[in-house]
Design a protein around this motif. Sequence first.
Motif, PDB file in Angstrom:
ATOM      1  N   PRO A 188       7.652  -2.271 -17.110  1.00 20.72           N
ATOM      2  CA  PRO A 188       6.684  -1.847 -18.365  1.00 20.72           C
ATOM      3  C   PRO A 188       5.375  -2.337 -17.852  1.00 20.72           C
ATOM      4  O   PRO A 188       4.997  -3.495 -17.287  1.00 20.72           O
ATOM      5  N   HIS A 189       4.124  -1.703 -18.445  1.00 26.14           N
ATOM      6  CA  HIS A 189       2.763  -1.864 -18.146  1.00 26.14           C
ATOM      7  C   HIS A 189       2.355  -3.090 -19.345  1.00 26.14           C
ATOM      8  O   HIS A 189       2.512  -2.945 -20.445  1.00 26.14           O
ATOM      9  N   LYS A 190       1.933  -4.430 -18.627  1.00 28.54           N
ATOM     10  CA  LYS A 190       1.621  -5.291 -19.195  1.00 28.54           C
ATOM     11  C   LYS A 190       0.779  -6.435 -18.604  1.00 28.54           C
ATOM     12  O   LYS A 190       0.511  -6.098 -17.400  1.00 28.54           O
ATOM     13  N   TYR A 191       0.126  -7.327 -19.126  1.00 22.98           N
ATOM     14  CA  TYR A 191      -0.567  -8.256 -18.551  1.00 22.98           C
ATOM     15  C   TYR A 191       0.119  -9.503 -18.865  1.00 22.98           C
ATOM     16  O   TYR A 191       0.416  -9.768 -19.870  1.00 22.98           O
ATOM     17  N   PRO A 192       0.022 -10.558 -17.669  1.00 28.43           N
ATOM     18  CA  PRO A 192      -0.437 -10.362 -16.049  1.00 28.43           C
ATOM     19  C   PRO A 192       0.445  -9.224 -15.373  1.00 28.43           C
ATOM     20  O   PRO A 192       1.500  -9.231 -15.815  1.00 28.43           O
ATOM     21  N   GLN A 193      -0.334  -8.502 -14.616  1.00 30.64           N
ATOM     22  CA  GLN A 193       0.430  -7.376 -13.781  1.00 30.64           C
ATOM     23  C   GLN A 193       1.677  -7.792 -12.923  1.00 30.64           C
ATOM     24  O   GLN A 193       1.236  -8.849 -12.074  1.00 30.64           O
ATOM     25  N   LYS A 194       2.592  -7.358 -12.820  1.00 27.32           N
ATOM     26  CA  LYS A 194       3.508  -7.559 -11.941  1.00 27.32           C
ATOM     27  C   LYS A 194       4.312  -6.305 -11.833  1.00 27.32           C
ATOM     28  O   LYS A 194       5.165  -5.941 -13.070  1.00 27.32           O
ATOM     29  N   GLN A 195       4.197  -5.338 -10.773  1.00 27.36           N
ATOM     30  CA  GLN A 195       4.790  -4.093 -10.869  1.00 27.36           C
ATOM     31  C   GLN A 195       5.758  -3.544  -9.715  1.00 27.36           C
ATOM     32  O   GLN A 195       5.671  -4.489  -8.586  1.00 27.36           O
ATOM     33  N   LEU A 196       6.683  -3.017 -10.140  1.00 26.79           N
ATOM     34  CA  LEU A 196       7.602  -2.605  -9.115  1.00 26.79           C
ATOM     35  C   LEU A 196       7.483  -1.186  -9.156  1.00 26.79           C
ATOM     36  O   LEU A 196       7.923  -0.553 -10.116  1.00 26.79           O
ATOM     37  N   ASN A 197       7.155  -0.405  -8.116  1.00 22.95           N
ATOM     38  CA  ASN A 197       6.917   1.005  -8.054  1.00 22.95           C
ATOM     39  C   ASN A 197       8.056   1.589  -7.046  1.00 22.95           C
ATOM     40  O   ASN A 197       8.087   1.300  -5.889  1.00 22.95           O
ATOM     41  N   THR A 198       8.619   2.879  -7.434  1.00 24.08           N
ATOM     42  CA  THR A 198       9.217   3.664  -6.535  1.00 24.08           C
ATOM     43  C   THR A 198       8.603   5.026  -6.233  1.00 24.08           C
ATOM     44  O   THR A 198       7.758   5.473  -6.909  1.00 24.08           O
ATOM     45  N   TYR A 199       8.900   5.294  -4.887  1.00 21.28           N
ATOM     46  CA  TYR A 199       8.312   6.642  -4.194  1.00 21.28           C
ATOM     47  C   TYR A 199       9.207   7.553  -3.735  1.00 21.28           C
ATOM     48  O   TYR A 199      10.021   7.037  -3.060  1.00 21.28           O
ATOM     49  N   LEU A 200       8.968   8.705  -3.901  1.00 23.48           N
ATOM     50  CA  LEU A 200       9.508   9.799  -2.991  1.00 23.48           C
ATOM     51  C   LEU A 200       8.620  10.642  -2.428  1.00 23.48           C
ATOM     52  O   LEU A 200       7.725  11.389  -3.103  1.00 23.48           O
ATOM     53  N   GLU A 201       8.545  10.532  -1.144  1.00 23.32           N
ATOM     54  CA  GLU A 201       7.491  11.093  -0.584  1.00 23.32           C
ATOM     55  C   GLU A 201       8.069  12.357   0.655  1.00 23.32           C
ATOM     56  O   GLU A 201       9.302  12.156   1.108  1.00 23.32           O
ATOM     57  N   PHE A 202       7.050  13.083   1.015  1.00 25.34           N
ATOM     58  CA  PHE A 202       7.352  14.205   1.999  1.00 25.34           C
ATOM     59  C   PHE A 202       6.344  14.190   3.007  1.00 25.34           C
ATOM     60  O   PHE A 202       4.938  14.248   2.588  1.00 25.34           O
ATOM     61  N   ASN A 203       6.483  14.098   4.348  1.00 19.90           N
ATOM     62  CA  ASN A 203       5.413  13.991   5.414  1.00 19.90           C
ATOM     63  C   ASN A 203       5.703  15.020   6.424  1.00 19.90           C
ATOM     64  O   ASN A 203       6.772  15.139   7.128  1.00 19.90           O
ATOM     65  N   GLY A 204       4.847  16.030   6.667  1.00 28.80           N
ATOM     66  CA  GLY A 204       5.185  17.380   7.399  1.00 28.80           C
ATOM     67  C   GLY A 204       3.733  17.341   8.384  1.00 28.80           C
ATOM     68  O   GLY A 204       2.984  16.858   8.191  1.00 28.80           O
ATOM     69  N   ASN A 205       4.194  17.847   9.564  1.00 32.96           N
ATOM     70  CA  ASN A 205       3.424  18.292  10.688  1.00 32.96           C
ATOM     71  C   ASN A 205       3.735  19.434  11.286  1.00 32.96           C
ATOM     72  O   ASN A 205       4.868  19.752  11.716  1.00 32.96           O
ATOM     73  N   TYR A 206       2.731  20.499  11.415  1.00 35.51           N
ATOM     74  CA  TYR A 206       2.918  21.434  11.993  1.00 35.51           C
ATOM     75  C   TYR A 206       2.114  21.843  13.374  1.00 35.51           C
ATOM     76  O   TYR A 206       0.925  21.705  13.083  1.00 35.51           O
ATOM     77  N   VAL A 207       2.757  21.844  14.380  1.00 34.60           N
ATOM     78  CA  VAL A 207       1.860  22.179  15.852  1.00 34.60           C
ATOM     79  C   VAL A 207       1.711  23.424  16.084  1.00 34.60           C
ATOM     80  O   VAL A 207       2.807  24.537  16.053  1.00 34.60           O
ATOM     81  N   PHE A 208       0.660  24.070  16.212  1.00 35.32           N
ATOM     82  CA  PHE A 208       0.488  25.582  16.451  1.00 35.32           C
ATOM     83  C   PHE A 208       1.011  26.156  17.878  1.00 35.32           C
ATOM     84  O   PHE A 208       1.463  27.283  17.937  1.00 35.32           O
ATOM     85  N   ASP A 209       0.764  25.381  19.043  1.00 34.38           N
ATOM     86  CA  ASP A 209       1.232  25.914  20.351  1.00 34.38           C
ATOM     87  C   ASP A 209       1.750  24.712  21.136  1.00 34.38           C
ATOM     88  O   ASP A 209       0.903  23.958  21.684  1.00 34.38           O
TER      89      ASP A 209
END
Length: 256
Positions: A182-203
Amino acid sequence: MSRLIILIGVLATTSVFAQGPPITTETPIMLGLEGNGIRTFGKLISKENATIYVQPIGIPYNITSKFQVGGIFPFRFITPKGAETTGGFADMTVFAKYQLYKKDGKAKTFRILGMVKQTFPTGKTSSIPAIGSGLYQTYVGLVIGKLTTKKGLYADFGYNITNKNASDNFLYNFSIGVPLLPHKYPQKQLNTYLEFNGNYVFDPKIHTLFISPGLQFIPGRRILFETSFQIPIVQNNITTNKTEYMVLLGTRFLLN
């Protein structure tokens, strides 16, 4: 309180957001641990024929609240299967970000940044395998983010120009971040992420895409810890030495 706002990495006119910067995607928020600080992480890359360990040190600095510059100084170690490890200083990168658009509201903000990166061939290419690419590379792209107290949506994409007749490539990253505490003070945060990382080479035409779940812990106002596990879901036209997985473990420090 102002230092606390800087650490969390989000500044709005009416509220402070309980969100840290994404792990493998660029952040549109130039304060906090993305500015006037140090970021470093160890990244282990497991391939079919080799294991690679990368240790970059990133030093961003905010010139103004809208303009940030910095440098990335990486070390790279490659261990082919059945051979000795080769390592050393890899290709150095300098970068600049500029805020193009900002719209703040109650408990939300939307930002767009322009970003330019220049990579120099500082890594040695005489070793086998080579530590550096031997190429000058210029990246031009956009960074976008929409944040609330409940989630953060991030994206960056851009075009990477190379020299010596090497192929240009298009890079893109997406991230969804959700605070678990929960958002509160003092701050102590645990965050979760779902990410996608792409790379397209042309030749030749080569497309890679990774899904990257991650976790981030912010115990106080000057430091955070983060980890990410990256799994390939697309490796088109790669026939040998495919990536099996990547593991990232890092930290960020606020200097002032």
